[in-house]
Enzyme design. Structure first.
Site, short mmCIF file in Angstrom:
data_model
loop_
_atom_site.label_atom_id
_atom_site.label_comp_id
_atom_site.label_asym_id
_atom_site.label_seq_id
_atom_site.Cartn_x
_atom_site.Cartn_y
_atom_site.Cartn_z
N SER A 35 -3.91 -8.77 10.17
CA SER A 35 -3.29 -8.11 11.33
C SER A 35 -3.27 -6.59 11.14
CB SER A 35 -1.89 -8.66 11.60
OG SER A 35 -1.01 -8.37 10.56
N ASN A 36 -3.14 -6.13 9.90
CA ASN A 36 -3.24 -4.68 9.65
C ASN A 36 -4.66 -4.19 9.90
OD1 ASN A 36 -0.64 -3.37 8.56
ND2 ASN A 36 -0.70 -5.35 7.54
N GLU A 95 -1.10 1.47 -11.85
CA GLU A 95 0.15 0.70 -11.82
C GLU A 95 0.25 -0.10 -10.52
OE1 GLU A 95 4.98 1.26 -11.70
OE2 GLU A 95 3.73 3.04 -11.93
N LEU A 96 0.43 -1.41 -10.62
CA LEU A 96 0.48 -2.27 -9.44
C LEU A 96 1.60 -1.82 -8.49
CD1 LEU A 96 -0.60 -4.93 -8.12
CD2 LEU A 96 1.26 -6.10 -9.32
N ASP A 97 1.24 -1.53 -7.25
CA ASP A 97 2.19 -1.07 -6.23
C ASP A 97 2.94 0.18 -6.70
OD1 ASP A 97 1.50 -3.30 -4.66
OD2 ASP A 97 3.03 -4.53 -5.64
N ASN A 105 -3.20 1.43 -0.14
CA ASN A 105 -2.67 0.07 -0.01
C ASN A 105 -1.41 0.11 0.85
OD1 ASN A 105 -2.37 -2.75 -0.63
ND2 ASN A 105 -0.77 -2.21 -2.11
N MET A 155 -5.28 -9.75 -1.87
CA MET A 155 -4.36 -10.32 -2.86
C MET A 155 -5.00 -10.45 -4.24
SD MET A 155 -1.73 -10.50 -1.02
CE MET A 155 -0.55 -11.52 -1.88
N ARG A 156 -5.42 -9.32 -4.78
CA ARG A 156 -6.02 -9.31 -6.10
C ARG A 156 -5.44 -8.14 -6.89
NH1 ARG A 156 -9.35 -12.72 -8.45
NH2 ARG A 156 -10.37 -10.96 -9.47
N HIS A 178 2.23 -1.94 1.23
CA HIS A 178 3.08 -2.88 0.51
C HIS A 178 4.37 -3.08 1.31
CE1 HIS A 178 4.70 -5.07 -2.88
NE2 HIS A 178 5.82 -4.39 -2.75
N GLN A 235 6.09 -2.85 12.12
CA GLN A 235 6.08 -1.45 11.69
C GLN A 235 4.80 -1.12 10.92
OE1 GLN A 235 8.17 1.01 12.54
NE2 GLN A 235 8.96 -0.57 13.90
N SER A 279 5.53 0.48 2.79
CA SER A 279 5.05 1.75 2.23
C SER A 279 3.53 1.75 2.19
CB SER A 279 5.52 1.92 0.76
OG SER A 279 6.92 1.76 0.64
C1 GRF Z 1 1.17 -7.22 4.72
O1 GRF Z 1 2.49 -7.62 4.77
C2 GRF Z 1 0.99 -6.15 3.70
O2 GRF Z 1 2.12 -5.35 3.52
C3 GRF Z 1 0.70 -6.92 2.45
O3 GRF Z 1 -0.05 -8.02 2.87
C4 GRF Z 1 0.25 -8.33 4.22
C5 GRF Z 1 -1.04 -8.40 4.97
O4 GRF Z 1 -0.87 -8.91 6.26
N1 GRF Z 1 0.01 -6.08 1.49
P1 GRF Z 1 -2.11 -8.95 7.25
O5 GRF Z 1 -3.21 -9.78 6.59
O6 GRF Z 1 -2.56 -7.56 7.52
O7 GRF Z 1 -1.63 -9.64 8.48
#
Ligand code: GRF
Length: 216
Positions: A15-16, A145-147, A109, A92-93, A111, A175, A138
């Site tokens: 969705s992002n 460093e992760l996140d 990224n 998710m890696r 988060h 948001q 954010s």
């Molecule tokens: C989001 O919540 C983002 O903050 C996290 O992974 C999710 C991805 O959602 N890193 P989408 O695949 O963009 O819907």
């Protein structure tokens, strides 16, 4: 100024990614998504990319013996699109240091927390359990460093009395879909860089919480 070439990495719904595609198409971001790479063949974000006529690539981590070997192949694949910016959008890696170093200052990224709070997973439940007044998302530059890389901007969301992790996640997601295009827009306008360990925006070193969030 040449349009910014974006490569977006996903593992899921995307969705992002969709928000960024839409922002490129409307001209809000001065650039275009040149490829979407997923480590999962069934990620719905790949369908979103195809619907928008964007190149898609699947590079499954299951076909590699080690994280290093996967990231070396991923690095070559990203490079083949000659991106100005690599956008992690639900990828998710955990990335190796060599991949991160290679794209230093060119990789963002998103988060779902107000970093430095709640690095890692289950951020929504952790914010509720801690009885925080606010949660959020954010966008940060990616470092080893992760996140943990320098924050560029945060969007805050109030935690309501009856919130569950799901209801809160939904409002954070809404948001995110404004925040991520905004930051990519700044990058595409050459207003955003990373120098040493700082995010720099409009020639100012940003504080830990990043630049003030304002809808542009
Ligand atoms: C989001 O919540 C983002 O903050 C996290 O992974 C999710 C991805 O959602 N890193 P989408 O695949 O963009 O819907």
């Amino acid at each position: 100024m040449a349009p910014t070439r974006l490569v977006v990495l996903i593992s899921g719904s995307g969705s992002n990614l969709q928000a960024i595609i839409d922002a490129c198409q409307s001209g809000y971001i001065r650039g275009s998504v040149v490829s979407v790479i997923s480590n999962k063949a069934d990620a719905y974000g790949l369908t979103r990319a195809k619907n928008a006529g964007i190149d898609t690539q699947v590079l499954s981590h299951k076909e590699f013996e080690s994280r290093e070997a996967y990231d070396a192949a991923l690095s070559d694949l990203i490079d083949s699109f000659d991106p100005d910016l690599v956008v992690l959008a639900g990828f998710m890696r955990i990335l190796t240091a060599s991949l991160v170093q290679k794209f230093r200052g060119k990789m963002l990224n998103i988060h779902p927390s107000l970093l430095p709070k709640y690095q890692g997973l289950n951020t929504h439940q952790r914010a509720i359990d801690a009885q925080d007044a606010f949660h959020g998302a954010s966008v940060h530059f990616v470092t080893e460093e992760l996140d943990g890389g320098p924050v560029v901007c945060q969007a805050k969301v109030p935690i309501l009395p009856n919130d569950t992790a799901d209801t809160l996640a939904q409002r954070v997601h809404e948001q995110e879909h404004k925040l991520y295009p905004l930051v990519v827009k700044w990058f595409s306008e050459r207003r955003l860089t990373m120098e040493a360990d700082y995010a720099v925006f409009d020639d100012q070193n940003l504080p830990a919480e990043g630049a003030p969030y304002s809808e542009e």
